[in-house]
Design an enzyme around this catalytic site. Structure first.
Site, PDB file in Angstrom:
ATOM      1  N   LYS A   1       0.830  -1.206   0.000  1.00  0.00           N
ATOM      2  CA  LYS A   1       0.000   0.000   0.000  1.00  0.00           C
ATOM      3  C   LYS A   1       0.865   1.256   0.000  1.00  0.00           C
ATOM      4  O   LYS A   1       0.603   2.199  -0.760  1.00  0.00           O
ATOM      5  CB  LYS A   1      -0.920  -0.003   1.231  1.00  0.00           C
ATOM      6  CG  LYS A   1      -1.784   1.247   1.408  1.00  0.00           C
ATOM      7  CD  LYS A   1      -2.929   1.327   0.420  1.00  0.00           C
ATOM      8  CE  LYS A   1      -3.591   2.695   0.355  1.00  0.00           C
ATOM      9  NZ  LYS A   1      -4.410   3.047   1.513  1.00  0.00           N
TER      10      LYS A   1
ATOM     11  N   LYS B   1       0.502  11.967   5.343  1.00  0.00           N
ATOM     12  CA  LYS B   1       0.785  10.865   6.271  1.00  0.00           C
ATOM     13  C   LYS B   1       1.372   9.674   5.505  1.00  0.00           C
ATOM     14  O   LYS B   1       2.389   9.095   5.898  1.00  0.00           O
ATOM     15  CB  LYS B   1      -0.504  10.427   6.976  1.00  0.00           C
ATOM     16  CG  LYS B   1      -0.325   9.276   7.953  1.00  0.00           C
ATOM     17  CD  LYS B   1      -1.642   8.574   8.299  1.00  0.00           C
ATOM     18  CE  LYS B   1      -2.104   7.664   7.183  1.00  0.00           C
ATOM     19  NZ  LYS B   1      -3.209   6.750   7.527  1.00  0.00           N
TER      20      LYS B   1
END
Lengths: 286, 286
Positions: free
Chosen positions: B170, B238
């Site tokens: 991811k 993030k």
């Protein structure tokens, strides 16, 4: 139409062949004469100079390597601008600076010629299959008169705006594709080094928001370990350099492109210049 | 199956609703209780803590903001690991560091639980429509047992490898998409500032080698001047930070990502944190 065609590289030879096959009467010129053979076999005439290739034609098309080559084939003593008859179309399909395109448009106008800058995208496959995208800068009437030629070479033919705007579009698009390749290579490198299997990366990434034309190309090239061009590192580097210079001259800040240019220059200098652009991934995996 | 579901943000609430509608018996927990209302209306039970949500369930799923939130909902006194019965599946679908995923796998194993890290891609639309791509790290048998849940939430469900590998995939994919957006914005900015019409850029670029998911998104957002998330700048930031840290910890050099992280951090600090990631183009256009 009667057409002069200057420059028989990988792209030019395929585009000229499509013009001949479509019934245009084509006279070709290439700096090294060997390349003219296959076109002569198809029925093209062969000229001894760009000037001769342009003489008496409705249109003369050039597709050569860089600004210097465009200068040589258009502006020189033996250049096409001196050969072309008044009213003829002069169409440069090279990828070069918008500045030289505007210069050519100006010099052409002074001689009563009509200039279009019309760089292409779609690679050697698109050139062979006549499915190129053609980005055109120049006036509307000239654009319209060139349709019988463009429609043989390309599928998506877009007038961008005035002189030079075709090149501006091409350089902006190439800047995006060059850097898209580099960031895709960076992420693939990270995944591969952390042990993710290449097949799984190839299954997930193109089906995520990471998807891009260049990512798919990298995955394919990596799977086959094929680094033959295609689109060479040295040509990529030329386009990147032109885009960064174009931005600098206009006072536009590009936050990431200077770094990308530096990295790609290093890649070329380390022996990769003749390889396909995708070899940047191999370099990162080094 | 009997399922505990922890975290009802934009993604979680849609995924939990799909589980309820598919006939699973779902008990939800969310830090702020308001968010549980619509799920209760659908027929879900509501728990007072992650621990209670996990009690007696076949599986407990969490999807929360960051590493700290995962620690809180899994490891704490009121965390799900203390509530889950032996043999239960513990599936974290947050996007967090591979390190915390491996830590969770270890702690789960010590309690006789079976952990999977299973982050998703496909956005809020994919979550609502049950068409997410799910990247799973963990053992084969646990992966297989979780299929009745995954198949309701996603369409492409890929086991990447062992614990943490779902998160690694991811983060690598998100690194590519974040930087692909940034370089596409850079090229669009260049073209727009040089006077190319947005419609022409939108016609040419997605049909050239510059094509990408993020380029198409930018063109659409720019045309509508719509900067509502979607995928917020703060969440992008993030993920970028996690990817750069993951590379640093593994001693892997990322040539462009540190610069991208710096640029994106500036963008967030200048007030864009809650906007969609595509607002980076608006920033470049100043």
């Amino acid at each position: 139409m009667e057409v002069g065609f200057i420059g028989l590289g990988v792209m030019g030879r395929a585009m000229a062949a499509n013009l001949v096959r479509a019934g245009h009467r084509v006279t070709v010129y290439n700096r090294t004469r060997e390349a003219t053979g296959p076109l002569a076999d198809l029925g093209a005439a062969v000229a001894q100079s760009p000037r001769q290739a342009a003489e008496g034609k409705d249109a003369v098309i050039s597709i050569v390597t860089d600004d210097a080559a465009v200068s040589a084939v258009l502006f020189g003593e033996e250049g096409a601008l001196l050969g072309a008859r008044a009213g003829a179309l002069v169409i440069d399909m090279s990828t070069v600076s918008p500045a030289i395109a505007r210069q050519a448009a100006q010099q052409a106008a002074q001689r009563g010629l009509r200039f279009l800058d019309a760089p292409v995208t779609g690679g050697d496959v698109g050139a062979r299959e006549g499915t190129l995208t053609i980005m055109v800068g120049g006036d509307e009437a000239a654009f319209s008169d060139a349709q019988p030629l463009f429609s043989v070479m390309g599928r998506r033919i877009v007038r961008v705006g005035g002189p030079g705007s075709g090149q501006t579009m091409k350089l902006a698009a190439n800047l995006v594709s060059a850097m898209t390749l580099m960031v895709a290579a960076e992420g693939l490198q990270l995944g591969l080094r952390l042990g993710l299997p290449a097949e799984i990366l190839g299954e997930v990434m193109p089906n995520s928001s990471a998807a891009s034309y260049e990512l798919a190309k990298l995955l394919d090239r990596h799977a086959r370990q094929d680094w033959e061009p295609g689109f060479s590192v040295q040509n990529r580097l030329k386009d990147l350099r032109l885009a960064v210079e174009m931005a600098e001259q206009a006072g536009i800040t590009l936050p990431m492109a200077p770094k990308a240019l530096e990295l790609y220059r290093q890649h070329a200098q380390e022996g990769a210049a003749p390889l396909d652009e995708a070899s940047y991934l191999r370099r990162l995996l080094g």
